[in-house]
Write an enzyme that holds these catalytic residues in place. Structure first.
Site, short mmCIF file in Angstrom:
data_model
loop_
_atom_site.label_atom_id
_atom_site.label_comp_id
_atom_site.label_asym_id
_atom_site.label_seq_id
_atom_site.Cartn_x
_atom_site.Cartn_y
_atom_site.Cartn_z
N ARG A 37 -1.60 -18.13 1.14
CA ARG A 37 -2.06 -17.75 2.48
C ARG A 37 -2.58 -18.96 3.26
NH1 ARG A 37 -4.69 -11.93 0.93
NH2 ARG A 37 -2.79 -10.77 1.34
N LYS A 202 4.27 6.10 -4.43
CA LYS A 202 3.92 7.38 -3.81
C LYS A 202 4.61 7.61 -2.47
CE LYS A 202 -0.77 7.66 -5.61
NZ LYS A 202 -2.16 7.55 -5.17
N GLY A 352 3.53 -7.01 0.00
CA GLY A 352 3.11 -6.32 -1.23
C GLY A 352 4.10 -6.52 -2.36
N GLY A 375 -0.52 -3.94 4.08
CA GLY A 375 -0.85 -2.83 4.97
C GLY A 375 -0.35 -3.05 6.38
#
Ligand code: AMP
Length: 395
Positions: A37, A202, A352, A375
């Site tokens: 990052r 999910k 992710g 996110g």
């Protein structure tokens, strides 16, 4: 709409307040275990410093309580690491809007940088407090947002600070500009066929992504454990696979809404235990025996998905096709990753796990864009508009 970039503004002698994402992973001793990052922010940082700007870097790190300093969440190690990467001294202020920050900012010379202490040591950061934001904005001539991972949030440094800048320039850094270009602009105007591949654990995490992409894609391919909730919705047998029974009704709705666009696996690689050395078999989707669980898409599905990807002009991928951390249940994810890497399509990999998978498999250089935000990248794929970006100056 394209936003004004840091390269569009004259930084010479100006104080540039740059919101970066230095939320790096650290080990128990505080050593940075992955500085990606920090490295990703360097193009924007160099752009300011090489043009004689006076750079003030702000970020959050971890989840401190907002009640003052917590040493394990100090940004000091990131300032040290940035200095090493740039090959020059980077100063560090032990507070964010206190006397140390103020004096170090006032003492900055052209081409120098200071990292301020963790924004989230101040309650005002999460509360979006105007006085806190006003102090930061008051020191700056130019505001730059290069923190894509936080763009879906409305923390003070993302929204209240640029608002408090008034008519002073508010721009994006190179990292955020690139994320917007691919995750928003390319998707809004895709070359077709446009194929999305969605996997992961999910359905509930990705409902809005599936809904949004079904309205703009030509095909949405489903993999990962979320496929078993769709299988349940079709009356299939899922054994002891990871499923979300409370999302079956929703899966039925998505199947009805998606029609032929929504593509589900036709076979499943199962195990009798959640481990690499379990007993294994490939069964037709919806026919997972009792005591067995689906751990990956089967080879027929992998081949079919790879064929669909090979004909695409634009591909978006988010979420692994199976438990890719546990060979041989990485095979479906590998097959899809290879198909994306081999295709000529504009390929966008959501942040992710899919970003980790594409890097781990060595294909990161063969795709067009690997998003840095987890996110935030999902929120952008949901079609969400980010206040933190909208309020910045248009190009
Ligand atoms: P997500 O964060 O939703 O993208 O989910 C990623 C996680 O989903 C990874 O850790 C995978 O191991 C897990 N996953 C994918 N497929 C399966 C599966 N069939 N059973 C259990 N976990 C899975």
């Amino acid at each position: 709409m394209a936003k004004k970039s840091i390269s569009d503004v004259d930084c010479h002698g100006k104080v540039v307040l740059m919101r970066v994402d230095f939320n790096v992973p650290q080990d128990d001793s505080g050593a940075i275990t992955d500085d990606r990052r920090i490295r990703m922010a360097i193009p924007s940082i160099e752009s300011v410093l090489s043009r004689g700007g006076r750079l003030v870097l702000v970020s959050h790190l971890g989840r401190p309580k907002g009640k003052g300093p917590e040493p394990e969440f100090s940004l000091h190690p990131t300032a040290v690491r940035l200095g090493e990467l740039l090959g020059r001294t980077v100063q560090f202020a032990t507070d964010t809007v206190g006397p140390d920050a103020e004096s170090k900012i006032k003492a900055l010379k052209d081409g120098e940088a200071v990292v301020l202490e963790n924004l989230r040591f101040n309650a005002g950061e999460k509360d979006g407090d105007a006085a806190f934001a006003g102090k930061l904005a008051g020191w700056a001539d130019i505001y730059c947002n290069d923190a894509f991972g936080t763009c879906h949030r409305e923390d003070a440094s993302m929204v209240a600070v640029p608002e408090a800048m008034g008519s002073k320039p508010k721009v994006v850094g190179f990292l955020v500009a690139k994320e917007i270009e691919y995750l928003s602009d390319t998707i809004a105007n895709p070359k077709r066929p446009f194929v999305a591949i969605l996997g992961g654990a999910k359905v509930s995490d990705k409902i809005n992504v599936i809904k949004n992409l079904l309205t703009i894609c030509d095909s949405v391919l489903i993999g990962g454990a979320m496929a078993y909730t769709f299988s349940l919705a079709q009356g299939g047998k899922t054994g002891k696979s990871l499923v979300e029974p409370d999302k079956v009704a929703l899966a039925k709705e998505l199947i009805a809404a998606g029609g032929a666009k929504l593509v589900l696996p036709s076979d499943t690689h199962c195990g009798d235990d959640f481990s690499s050395n379990c007993n294994k078999q490939v069964v037709a989707a919806g026919h997972i025996p009792d005591g067995w669980e689906g751990l990956d898409i089967g080879p027929e599905t992998a081949k079919r998905y790879a064929e669909i990807v090979s004909k695409a002009q634009t591909v978006v991928w988010n979420g692994p096709m199976g438990v890719f951390e546990m060979p041989p249940f990485d095979e479906g994810t590998k097959a899809v990753a290879k198909a994306i890497a081999d295709s000529n399509a504009t390929s966008i990999i959501g942040g992710g796990d899919s970003a980790a998978a594409i890097e781990q498999l060595g294909f990161a250089d063969s795709v067009t864009h690997v998003s840095t935000g987890g996110g935030a990248s999902l929120a952008m794929l949901e079609g969400e508009k980010f206040k933190a970006v909208e309020l910045l100056d248009n190009a």
